[in-house]
Design an enzyme around this catalytic site. Sequence first.
Site, PDB file in Angstrom:
ATOM      1  CG  HIS A 514      -3.156  -3.300  -4.339  1.00 45.36           C
ATOM      2  ND1 HIS A 514      -2.583  -3.719  -3.126  1.00 45.36           N
ATOM      3  CD2 HIS A 514      -1.996  -3.363  -5.126  1.00 45.36           C
ATOM      4  CE1 HIS A 514      -1.434  -4.023  -3.070  1.00 45.36           C
ATOM      5  NE2 HIS A 514      -0.746  -3.769  -4.555  1.00 45.36           N
ATOM      6  CD  GLU A 515      -1.577  -3.738  -9.097  1.00 46.42           C
ATOM      7  OE1 GLU A 515      -0.419  -2.924  -9.328  1.00 46.42           O
ATOM      8  OE2 GLU A 515      -1.379  -4.625  -8.366  1.00 46.42           O
ATOM      9  CG  HIS A 518       1.560  -0.199  -6.690  1.00 47.15           C
ATOM     10  ND1 HIS A 518       2.467   0.180  -5.725  1.00 47.15           N
ATOM     11  CD2 HIS A 518       1.043  -1.376  -6.599  1.00 47.15           C
ATOM     12  CE1 HIS A 518       2.450  -1.220  -4.999  1.00 47.15           C
ATOM     13  NE2 HIS A 518       1.885  -2.176  -5.674  1.00 47.15           N
ATOM     14  CG  HIS A 521       3.990   5.872  -4.601  1.00 43.75           C
ATOM     15  ND1 HIS A 521       4.623   4.716  -3.699  1.00 43.75           N
ATOM     16  CD2 HIS A 521       4.567   6.810  -3.727  1.00 43.75           C
ATOM     17  CE1 HIS A 521       5.324   5.106  -2.984  1.00 43.75           C
ATOM     18  NE2 HIS A 521       5.575   6.237  -2.959  1.00 43.75           N
TER      19      HIS A 521
END
Length: 730
Positions: A514-515, A518, A521
């Site tokens: 998940h991180e 980020h 992104h």
Amino acid sequence: MRKSLLAVAILAVAACSEAPKPDANQSETSAAVENTQAATDLNTAAGQDNPLLQPSLLQYQAPDFGKIKDSHFAPAFEQGMREHLQEIEAIASNPEPASFNNTVVAMEQAGALLTRVSSVFFNLVGSDSNEARRALQSQLAPKLAAHSDSIYLNADLFARVEALYKQRVAQELDAESARLLEEYYDKFVKAGAKLSAEQKATLRALNEEHSKLATQFSQNLLKLSKDIAVIVDDERELDGLSESQVKAAAEAANSAGHAGKYLISITNTTRQPILASLNNRALRQRVWEASAYRGTSGELDNRPLVKRLVQIRAEKADLLGYGNWAEYRLTGTMAEKPENVLNMLSSMVPAVVKNTQAEQADIQAMIEREGGEFAVQPWDWAYYAEKVRQEKYDLNESEVREYFEFNLVLKDGLFYTMNRLYGITFKPRPDLPVYHPDVQAFELFDHDGESLAIFYADYFAREGKRGGAWMNSFVGQSHLLEQKPVVVNVMNIPKGPEGEPTLVSFDHVTTMFHELGHGLHGMLSQVHYPSLAGTAVSRDFVEFPSTFEEDWASHPEVLANYAYHYKTGEAIPEALLAKVLKAKNFNMGFDTLEYMSAALLDMEWHSLPADAEPQDVEQFEARALAKHGVDLAAVPPRYKSTYFAHSIGGGYSASYYAYMWSEILAADAFAYLRDRGGLTRENGALYRKNILEVGNSRAPMESYVKFRGKEPTTDALLIRRGLQPVAGGQ
């Protein structure tokens, strides 16, 4: 995670301000410049050696942590604010007619020093805090808030922005420039640029108070994490923990000055992971109560802060012409208005509650089979749920962890997946200085060998680090500023005892994916203007690229590449892997309900009007949960108000729903790529081009439709969570 203008400067002290005495006949910026000029001359002998005052000479301006000292931050902040206000004043007082370049682009280029020092300082406050940094954070909060107000409440500056906005069609700007102008105009208006001088003075006072109280709330949570740790005298009470866990608890106690005892740290959620293992019911209750009742007594009682912070936000919203804070916050988001959020959450309540009640029945039956004569309590749920899981799937969590050794997960799991999808590789950079020995530095390379970014990995829990997991940018991507990104991922994985490997739960594995979502992104962004780059998107879109990456953690090809026994090197047996995948959605009713309860609580707090009577915190929570039919005693919200950092702390106020909203996009996107062939470079290129590279340079839904071909539905979300709709449910 905004990376330009004031964005980094107000990170972690969002929407706060000082209230200098206004003069209707004087530019607010000029007044602020005068106040700041009164500060000490910072180009003194001490300042000359300050590494923050100039761009770092390291690759991509990565912070030179080997040279940065705590004493450097205060003077760098003071000089950064002063220089920034001088730049802003020059823009506002420019005698030339307003143009996109001399106003909007000029603002994008302003504040380099303040952005640089803020990006370093606020990450350290969260990931490696100490008394000096916390003290400075408290001092800075109202100053940075006043700094923000001095820009966004500057009448001359806004007049230039507004003139350009009214002429935006005639200017024939390219699409990204047009979006930037619109974003600036909306930002100024939402900050109060159209208010009268008297209203601006009121707003400044509210912002100043908010900044101080939000900082105090966050710092109380840091202190509480240490104060509420559970000390155990007798090792026999730890029955159920592994030998490694017991050893780690002993080491933690010794480090905290409790030699010969055992320390159980409390994470920043209501549920505590250790509750799944502890056989001692009385100790389970102690641990749960330490978590659930934190911030409700003594000097660190957060209840007065909760009430006043919520009230301040309602008063600000009213001043700015909104019915409540939720209406204000959701303007410009994908959700658009609170009713849409509440409708989304309410539509799922029947299915979620039904699944949770079925899970509770299974747990109660397990308690009774084992001779228990009590109804399941919150401190029992994880413990007996694990027994039910083992019975249903013959799955032992301790056994599973042995196949998820941290380094294998990172390199052969995360990095392997991102290479397969996007063609990127991570090269260790041990030559780059880091801010803590546990932090690792990497350089990111594209498929053609082009260097893209610097990535820091800070995964292990330690004292001085706030709870949770997050991504920050030390340097944001921008073609305008000729900057490549420097990004950090931060988590709180319990580190293995000295000399032993760190074994990771599957929950932590998915959080690592998940991180890094980020992180990518930010690192794969290809945007011109810094204010629109990377993660500078609405709250209910920013969690989409991160949640999207989670499902690759359980993709069979990915698991086969990283799930190896830490001692034998044996691949995870197919039978055990099948159990892991089959059990992935186990207890999902509980997981979903505790999240939704917190999201609804957040929306209820921030739907209060400005004239609402002060609320008793515990009573308000009970009424809010009952109102939405999510008041199951054994399943409390993931966060209660006194430690709800996302909501009450401010960053996700009236926006905690964003995780679920973004998950709708993520589940739909993953299902789409799965049907297109799954883990392929072609799929990765499609997603990278239309989602990761564009940041906020166009509307989020426009980006999603360009990627997917249509808007998402909730079908894939329900499947992802293993939840079946209730017939006739609303």
